[in-house]
Design an enzyme around this catalytic site. Structure first.
Site, PDB file in Angstrom:
ATOM      1  N   LYS A  24      -1.404  -7.432  -3.258  1.00  0.00           N
ATOM      2  CA  LYS A  24      -0.138  -7.132  -3.011  1.00  0.00           C
ATOM      3  C   LYS A  24       0.822  -7.715  -1.451  1.00  0.00           C
ATOM      4  O   LYS A  24       0.013  -7.777  -0.342  1.00  0.00           O
ATOM      5  CB  LYS A  24      -0.110  -6.013  -2.177  1.00  0.00           C
ATOM      6  N   GLY A  55      -1.928  -7.016   9.267  1.00  0.00           N
ATOM      7  CA  GLY A  55      -1.061  -6.593   9.481  1.00  0.00           C
ATOM      8  C   GLY A  55      -1.007  -6.064  10.532  1.00  0.00           C
ATOM      9  O   GLY A  55      -1.702  -6.107  11.187  1.00  0.00           O
ATOM     10  N   SER A  56      -0.016  -5.047  10.674  1.00  0.00           N
ATOM     11  CA  SER A  56       0.290  -4.568  12.902  1.00  0.00           C
ATOM     12  C   SER A  56      -1.132  -2.915  12.309  1.00  0.00           C
ATOM     13  O   SER A  56      -1.165  -2.465  11.059  1.00  0.00           O
ATOM     14  CB  SER A  56       1.750  -4.135  11.907  1.00  0.00           C
ATOM     15  N   GLY A 108      -2.457  -0.454   9.345  1.00  0.00           N
ATOM     16  CA  GLY A 108      -3.506  -0.820   9.344  1.00  0.00           C
ATOM     17  C   GLY A 108      -4.808   0.937   9.584  1.00  0.00           C
ATOM     18  O   GLY A 108      -5.777   1.177   8.764  1.00  0.00           O
ATOM     19  N   GLU A 144      -7.445  -6.671   9.714  1.00  0.00           N
ATOM     20  CA  GLU A 144      -7.710  -7.021  10.998  1.00  0.00           C
ATOM     21  C   GLU A 144      -5.542  -6.957  11.155  1.00  0.00           C
ATOM     22  O   GLU A 144      -4.623  -6.974  10.508  1.00  0.00           O
ATOM     23  CB  GLU A 144      -7.291  -8.488  10.273  1.00  0.00           C
ATOM     24  N   CYS A 203      -1.128 -13.257  14.689  1.00  0.00           N
ATOM     25  CA  CYS A 203      -2.038 -12.313  15.452  1.00  0.00           C
ATOM     26  C   CYS A 203      -3.000 -13.077  16.976  1.00  0.00           C
ATOM     27  O   CYS A 203      -3.047 -12.227  18.064  1.00  0.00           O
ATOM     28  CB  CYS A 203      -2.676 -11.787  14.767  1.00  0.00           C
ATOM     29  N   GLN A 251      12.776  -8.782  13.407  1.00  0.00           N
ATOM     30  CA  GLN A 251      11.926  -9.082  13.935  1.00  0.00           C
ATOM     31  C   GLN A 251      12.997  -9.521  15.263  1.00  0.00           C
ATOM     32  O   GLN A 251      11.932  -9.609  16.869  1.00  0.00           O
ATOM     33  CB  GLN A 251      11.135 -10.467  13.527  1.00  0.00           C
ATOM     34  N   GLU A 309       2.254  -5.781  21.115  1.00  0.00           N
ATOM     35  CA  GLU A 309       2.790  -6.813  20.597  1.00  0.00           C
ATOM     36  C   GLU A 309       4.451  -6.939  19.980  1.00  0.00           C
ATOM     37  O   GLU A 309       4.677  -5.867  20.024  1.00  0.00           O
ATOM     38  CB  GLU A 309       1.584  -6.694  19.220  1.00  0.00           C
TER      39      GLU A 309
HETATM   40  P1  NAD Z   1       2.877  -4.690   8.867  1.00  0.00           P
HETATM   41  O1  NAD Z   1       2.090  -4.071   9.022  1.00  0.00           O
HETATM   42  O2  NAD Z   1       4.180  -4.352   8.721  1.00  0.00           O
HETATM   43  O3  NAD Z   1       2.923  -5.189   6.768  1.00  0.00           O
HETATM   44  C1  NAD Z   1       1.464  -6.154   6.480  1.00  0.00           C
HETATM   45  C2  NAD Z   1       1.590  -5.660   4.935  1.00  0.00           C
HETATM   46  O4  NAD Z   1       1.285  -4.331   4.971  1.00  0.00           O
HETATM   47  C3  NAD Z   1       2.834  -6.231   3.954  1.00  0.00           C
HETATM   48  O5  NAD Z   1       2.423  -6.777   2.495  1.00  0.00           O
HETATM   49  C4  NAD Z   1       3.369  -4.642   3.987  1.00  0.00           C
HETATM   50  O6  NAD Z   1       4.456  -4.543   2.892  1.00  0.00           O
HETATM   51  C5  NAD Z   1       2.371  -3.778   3.837  1.00  0.00           C
HETATM   52  N1  NAD Z   1       1.980  -2.362   4.290  1.00  0.00           N
HETATM   53  C6  NAD Z   1       3.626  -1.355   5.247  1.00  0.00           C
HETATM   54  N2  NAD Z   1       3.495  -0.602   4.839  1.00  0.00           N
HETATM   55  C7  NAD Z   1       2.496  -0.201   4.391  1.00  0.00           C
HETATM   56  C8  NAD Z   1       1.845   1.285   4.047  1.00  0.00           C
HETATM   57  N3  NAD Z   1       2.056   2.498   3.837  1.00  0.00           N
HETATM   58  N4  NAD Z   1       0.341   0.769   2.996  1.00  0.00           N
HETATM   59  C9  NAD Z   1      -0.299  -0.245   2.093  1.00  0.00           C
HETATM   60  N5  NAD Z   1       0.529  -0.793   2.461  1.00  0.00           N
HETATM   61  C10 NAD Z   1       1.820  -1.432   4.255  1.00  0.00           C
HETATM   62  O7  NAD Z   1       2.919  -6.690   8.808  1.00  0.00           O
HETATM   63  P2  NAD Z   1       3.670  -7.629   9.531  1.00  0.00           P
HETATM   64  O8  NAD Z   1       4.757  -7.577   9.830  1.00  0.00           O
HETATM   65  O9  NAD Z   1       4.087  -7.952   7.737  1.00  0.00           O
HETATM   66  O10 NAD Z   1       2.643  -8.641   9.856  1.00  0.00           O
HETATM   67  C11 NAD Z   1       2.954  -8.867  11.541  1.00  0.00           C
HETATM   68  C12 NAD Z   1       1.748  -8.373  11.877  1.00  0.00           C
HETATM   69  O11 NAD Z   1       0.321  -8.514  11.176  1.00  0.00           O
HETATM   70  C13 NAD Z   1       1.090  -7.992  13.256  1.00  0.00           C
HETATM   71  O12 NAD Z   1       1.059  -6.604  13.916  1.00  0.00           O
HETATM   72  C14 NAD Z   1      -0.231  -9.244  13.250  1.00  0.00           C
HETATM   73  O13 NAD Z   1      -0.291  -9.057  14.487  1.00  0.00           O
HETATM   74  C15 NAD Z   1      -0.622  -8.326  12.260  1.00  0.00           C
HETATM   75  N6  NAD Z   1      -1.335  -9.840  11.742  1.00  0.00           N
HETATM   76  C16 NAD Z   1      -3.291  -9.923  12.095  1.00  0.00           C
HETATM   77  C17 NAD Z   1      -3.284 -10.673  11.873  1.00  0.00           C
HETATM   78  C18 NAD Z   1      -5.267 -10.628  11.964  1.00  0.00           C
HETATM   79  O14 NAD Z   1      -5.873 -11.211  11.627  1.00  0.00           O
HETATM   80  N7  NAD Z   1      -5.545  -9.580  12.657  1.00  0.00           N
HETATM   81  C19 NAD Z   1      -2.833 -12.457  11.424  1.00  0.00           C
HETATM   82  C20 NAD Z   1      -1.731 -11.799  10.886  1.00  0.00           C
HETATM   83  C21 NAD Z   1      -0.927 -11.041  11.881  1.00  0.00           C
END
Ligand code: NAD
Length: 478
Positions: A172, A225-226, A230, A247, A281, A328, A379
């Site tokens: 997804k 993601g965030s 997570g 991550e 990130c 953003q 962040e």
């Molecule tokens: P986000 O957490 O909003 O979304 C990430 C993914 O999770 C998307 O596909 C989203 O649709 C999905 N999602 C959202 N809510 C969910 C839920 N309740 N259940 C399951 N899935 C859900 O993050 P974003 O805005 O897409 O990305 C930015 C974030 O990602 C930043 O915090 C950044 O630091 C982080 N990031 C981390 C790394 C790493 O490897 N550490 C790499 C890239 C980005």
């Protein structure tokens, strides 16, 4: 216009409505239309992955190699076209976007090799006559949830090891970048993956992501993601015993010491803080600078930052592309306002008009900040870096470590003693000496500690820790 469909079993299918994939460099342009899934479609995808799991788990390494190697070659051959798609849906400047596509191709090829390189142990038992085999098996069905900031590299670095080690997948991707993930899946399917081995569902995080990570058909979830998302995914997985890898965010320090080569320091800060519009990130969002070099460093960096060309991601002279979307952009501006209220001095960080309507923001440098300000604790995920002045190396190390995150940390110094000390004492999963905190190799472990990461590392040979499970077999040949 492209239609980004779901892949369920052996079929490309639509869903209950679609959402436009908008170009952040020109919001009049719709790059494609993404079908939207619902819980029932996610259930169909996870069932398809479950049905295909046993056969793929027992497929030979040669078959997995062939598919991943062919897909990697195809991604590399199409890097220019896929780079344009990536730049158009995410806003990364075309050179960076094309490099990310190439990275995805290299990752697929690396894991093609890993499929062939699997090993186990054969050892004597402590009991006479028996022998012991320790082997690796696929985990089963894995759910992969990815963010928008690396639209093809992150899906590739999760899908490739999942398939190489014999798992079936439901991916997804982020709803902001459905195009790159769809092309990646199309390429892998066309390279010869059996039906049901790789499934794709588009849609919202809460509904579609939520249904995927809590599906009883899913054995393991890898998420990037965030932090907030997570943690909610961990809460959904752990009670059911689902393996989970997270991550998440970062607030990565780049320490600049009095003995630093200032050219190296300024280049590392510019690259680390502002490339990819700071939406990494691993971005160098905190610049921790010792007293003796502070003023010279800030002066030179501010001059470079003012000269960074902001513009359309496809314009060849663009260095900083648009912010990914209006939400953003508002977040970036809010954090700059908060930093100013708390006493920071902001250079840049203004809305910029270009020929096309896009989410353009000039890069921002916030000086005169202290470690306790929100700009140094939370962040932002935009083209924003803040400078903290410290007395000496010890204070710099303490400041660098004064964060809940622990992804990447950098130091710029000509002293071997400080470089080695920092590498040992920085509380981060990745340490960079005289290099930006962002920009990593695909064949070595990636990840951090504390609020940044949870579970085994991604990438390189370490990826097998998450995507396999260990079996111990005792044999008495009689
Ligand atoms: P986000 O957490 O909003 O979304 C990430 C993914 O999770 C998307 O596909 C989203 O649709 C999905 N999602 C959202 N809510 C969910 C839920 N309740 N259940 C399951 N899935 C859900 O993050 P974003 O805005 O897409 O990305 C930015 C974030 O990602 C930043 O915090 C950044 O630091 C982080 N990031 C981390 C790394 C790493 O490897 N550490 C790499 C890239 C980005």
């Amino acid at each position: 216009m492209d239609q980004y469909l779901h892949r369920v079993g052996g079929e490309w299918v639509g869903g209950s409505g679609s959402v436009p994939d908008v170009n952040p460099s020109d919001t009049r342009e719709v790059v494609g239309e993404a079908a939207q899934a619902d819980a029932a479609l996610v259930a169909a995808a996870t069932r398809a992955a479950r049905a295909a799991a046993d056969e793929w788990a027992h497929s030979g390494p040669q078959q997995r190699f062939e598919v991943l190697d062919a897909a990697g070659a195809q991604v590399l051959a199409r890097r220019a076209e896929l780079g344009r798609l990536l730049a158009s849906e995410e806003g990364k400047p075309i050179a960076e976007a094309t490099a990310e596509v190439a990275r995805a191709g290299q990752i697929l090829k690396y894991f093609a090799g890993e499929a062939l390189r699997q090993t186990g142990d054969l050892l004597p038992s402590v009991r006479p006559g028996l022998s012991v085999e320790v082997t690796r098996e696929p985990v089963g069905v894995v759910g992969l949830v990815t963010p928008w900031n690396f639209p093809i590299a992150i899906p590739a670095w999760k899908v490739a090891p999942a398939l190489a080690f014999g798992n079936t997948v439901v991916l997804k991707p982020s709803e902001l970048v459905p195009g790159c993930a769809t092309e990646l899946v199309r390429i892998l399917v066309d390279a010869g993956l059996p039906d049901g081995v790789l499934n794709l569902v588009h849609g919202s995080g809460a509904e579609v992501g939520g249904a995927l990570v809590s599906s009883p058909d899913v054995d393991a979830v890898s998420f990037t993601g965030s932090v907030a998302t997570g943690r909610s995914i961990a809460a959904a997985c752990v009670p059911d015993g689902r393996k989970v890898q997270l991550e998440m965010g970062g607030k990565n320090p780049l320490v600049v010491l009095d003995d630093a080569d200032l050219d190296v320091a300024v280049s590392a800060a510019v690259n680390g803080a502002y490339f990819s519009t700071g939406q990494r990130c691993t971005a160098s969002s905190r610049l921790v600078v010792t007293e003796g070099v502070h003023d010279a460093f800030v002066e030179r960096l501010a001059e470079r930052v003012r000269g960074l060309r902001v513009g359309h991601a496809l314009a060849p002279d663009t260095v900083v592309g648009p912010v990914v979307d209006d939400r953003q952009l508002r977040k970036d501006l809010d954090y700059l306002a908060i930093a100013a209220q708390e006493g920071g001095e902001v250079v840049g960080g203004e809305r910029v008009e270009r020929d096309t309507p896009g989410w353009f923001l000039s890069p921002a440098l916030v000086t005169g900040t202290t470690g306790d300000m929100r700009i140094n604790r939370e962040e932002v995920f935009g083209p924003v870096a803040s400078v903290v002045r410290v007395a000496d190396y010890d204070a710099a190390l303490a400041e660098a470590n004064a964060t809940e995150f622990g992804l990447s940390a950098g130091v710029v110094t000509t002293s071997l003693r400080y470089a080695k000390h920092f590498a040992r004492h920085a509380r981060a999963g990745m340490v960079m000496v005289n290099a930006p905190t962002a920009g990593v190799d695909p064949h070595v472990p990636f990840g951090g500690s504390r609020a940044s990461s949870y579970g085994p590392r991604e990438q390189g040979a370490y990826a097998r820790e998450f995507y396999t499970t260990v079996k111990t077999t005792y044999v008495d040949p009689g």
